[in-house]
Design an enzyme around this catalytic site. Structure first.
Site, PDB file in Angstrom:
ATOM      1  N   HIS A  13       0.837  -1.207   0.000  1.00  0.00           N
ATOM      2  CA  HIS A  13       0.000   0.000   0.000  1.00  0.00           C
ATOM      3  C   HIS A  13       0.871   1.255   0.000  1.00  0.00           C
ATOM      4  O   HIS A  13       0.647   2.178  -0.801  1.00  0.00           O
ATOM      5  CB  HIS A  13      -0.914  -0.024   1.231  1.00  0.00           C
ATOM      6  CG  HIS A  13      -1.625   1.264   1.481  1.00  0.00           C
ATOM      7  ND1 HIS A  13      -2.895   1.518   1.018  1.00  0.00           N
ATOM      8  CD2 HIS A  13      -1.228   2.388   2.137  1.00  0.00           C
ATOM      9  CE1 HIS A  13      -3.261   2.733   1.382  1.00  0.00           C
ATOM     10  NE2 HIS A  13      -2.252   3.285   2.061  1.00  0.00           N
ATOM     11  N   GLU A  14       1.864   1.305   0.903  1.00  0.00           N
ATOM     12  CA  GLU A  14       2.727   2.490   1.002  1.00  0.00           C
ATOM     13  C   GLU A  14       3.517   2.710  -0.286  1.00  0.00           C
ATOM     14  O   GLU A  14       3.655   3.842  -0.752  1.00  0.00           O
ATOM     15  CB  GLU A  14       3.687   2.344   2.193  1.00  0.00           C
ATOM     16  CG  GLU A  14       3.020   2.338   3.550  1.00  0.00           C
ATOM     17  CD  GLU A  14       2.225   3.600   3.828  1.00  0.00           C
ATOM     18  OE1 GLU A  14       2.656   4.685   3.372  1.00  0.00           O
ATOM     19  OE2 GLU A  14       1.172   3.524   4.479  1.00  0.00           O
TER      20      GLU A  14
END
Length: 451
Positions: free
Chosen positions: A306-307
């Site tokens: 996600h990051e």
């Protein structure tokens, strides 16, 4: 200029302060009502969240919101309005002049006086905020099992924070005054260029030199997790140069992960509280409350997926560009308005006295307040859009189930309450709620099945 103009400006500022905070408090009270009335675990979480954890999260959220409302009423409405009405800014400026004179420095040098003014203002702000920080850390967070700080650690942390702030703020203040004084009619362009370069420098310097003053950073040990993270970064062509674990558990049991760095030198930081059992193979050092908390290696990878999605999709770069345009507009407005005498007389200055730093404070904080509120709301909406996009990026990497599990775990470990008033969430949340993110992941799964 007449005194009535200054009075009009003062009462307009006071009205803005009151209206803005009343709106914030009204929205917060809507969420307090949700905390009181939402007594059942949402159906989507019944297999993951116990009634006990749900009610702990409900009580934690309610206590946080009530504390926030009390602080807003006391500090942002009552005390701030009194300070503005009595002309506290002008009083502090006069004290700054007195100190400069006492030290036999040049009282006619606005840069020197402004630097002293910044230090005095920061001292006052620190003492005003200290009781609330102490209560939040040692009462609110302690009650709900999150605080890990001792009194000595907290005191040293606050002192370091204050000293670092002064070391940064004093030269920055001096540079701002110098640019405005020497920059000519288009000084706002030079001021914008200075802050843009400064932002990039701080983005580089802060994590390397300043953050380690407050927390311990150690390289992630060699093993399956490190290898998996390096493989994931390589597959996305993410220029990973360092991989750290920060000992955030000495401060709080809340967890997080982030990356930083410019261009081709980026570093990933994992909070030890993000890792299962704080990343320790031997859990004998952990308390009973700490055992079993955190994410598995695959769930950590999902979080990082996600990051890294934020990086791959250019969200960081886009935000930097937006903020630079925003700053240019703010400085442009400041360039046109900062000589307006009524602003200074409204906050207690005698006619003819117009300190540059005070003008910057008035224009940025009060004159631009409606614009800032709209801008913040727009950035909140954009941030939620980015979060959905980053979730979809992690989904496409094959982390659909792991990301959902990680979101649930992190929400429960942090005692996040899953139910929110729609207006409160829309106004405040830079991230979609847990239920919204889980629903979106389910939608993506259904779409994938149909293809």
């Amino acid at each position: 200029m007449t005194s009535s103009e200054a009075d009009t400006v003062l009462y307009s500022i006071l009205a803005l302060v009151i209206v803005e905070n009343v709106l914030e408090i009204y929205i917060a009270l809507r969420q307090v009502k949700v905390y009181r009335n939402a007594l059942k675990v949402p159906g989507e979480l019944t297999s993951h969240m116990s009634e006990t954890t749900f009610h702990k999260a409900r009580k934690y959220g309610q206590d946080q919101e009530n504390f926030g409302i009390f602080k807003a009423l006391l500090m942002d409405v009552l005390l701030l309005c009194v300070e503005l009405y009595i002309g506290l800014i002008a009083i502090l400026w006069q004290h700054s002049l007195d100190i400069v004179n006492y030290l036999q420095w040049d009282v006619s040098n606005e840069i020197v006086v402004s630097c002293v003014f910044v230090v005095i203002s920061n001292v006052l702000s620190t003492f005003k905020a200290l009781p609330f920080k102490i209560y939040k850390t040692f009462v609110l967070e302690e009650t709900h099992g999150f605080n890990k700080q001792t009194g000595g650690f907290f005191a040293w942390d606050q002192l370091k924070g204050f000293l670092v702030t002064q070391v940064l703020m004093v030269p920055i203040t001096a540079a701002i005054i110098f640019i405005v004084q020497r920059g000519g009619d288009n000084f706002f362009i030079w001021l914008w260029l200075f802050t843009g370069i400064l932002s990039l420098v701080l983005l580089t310097v802060y994590p390397i030199f300043i953050a380690p003053l407050f927390d311990k950073y150690t390289p992630l040990e060699s093993g399956p997790l490190r290898q998996s993270i390096e493989d994931l970064a390589a597959s996305l062509k993410f220029p990973l140069t360092k991989l750290y674990v920060v000992e955030g558990s000495k401060r709080s049991s809340h967890s997080n992960a982030y990356f930083y760095g410019l261009w081709n030198s980026k570093r990933i930081v994992l909070f030890d509280t993000l890792l299962l059992n704080k990343g320790k193979s031997d859990d004998s050092e952990l308390t009973d409350d700490e055992k079993g908390k955190g994410c598995t290696d695959q769930e950590v990878l999902a979080v990082l997926g996600h990051e890294l999605g934020h990086w791959k999709l250019g969200h960081v770069t886009k935000n930097i560009i937006i903020m630079q345009v925003h700053l240019l507009l703010m400085f442009l407005v400041f360039g046109y308005l900062f000589k307006y005498a009524a602003f200074y007389e409204a906050v207690g200055f005698a006619p003819g006295i117009r300190p540059i730093l005070v003008g910057l404070l008035i224009v940025f904080t009060y004159v631009m307040a409606p614009y800032n509120a709209i801008m913040n709301f727009a950035m909140t909406i954009l941030s939620r859009r980015y979060e959905y996009q980053a979730d979809e990026f992690a989904f496409k990497l094959g982390f659909a189930d792991q990301l959902g599990q990680a979101l649930i775990k992190l929400n429960m470990d942090n005692l996040g309450f899953p139910v929110y008033d729609w207006l409160y969430s829309t106004w405040n949340h830079s991230h979609p709620t847990l239920l919204q993110r889980l629903a979106r992941l389910e939608e993506l799964k259904e779409q994938k099945k149909l293809k």
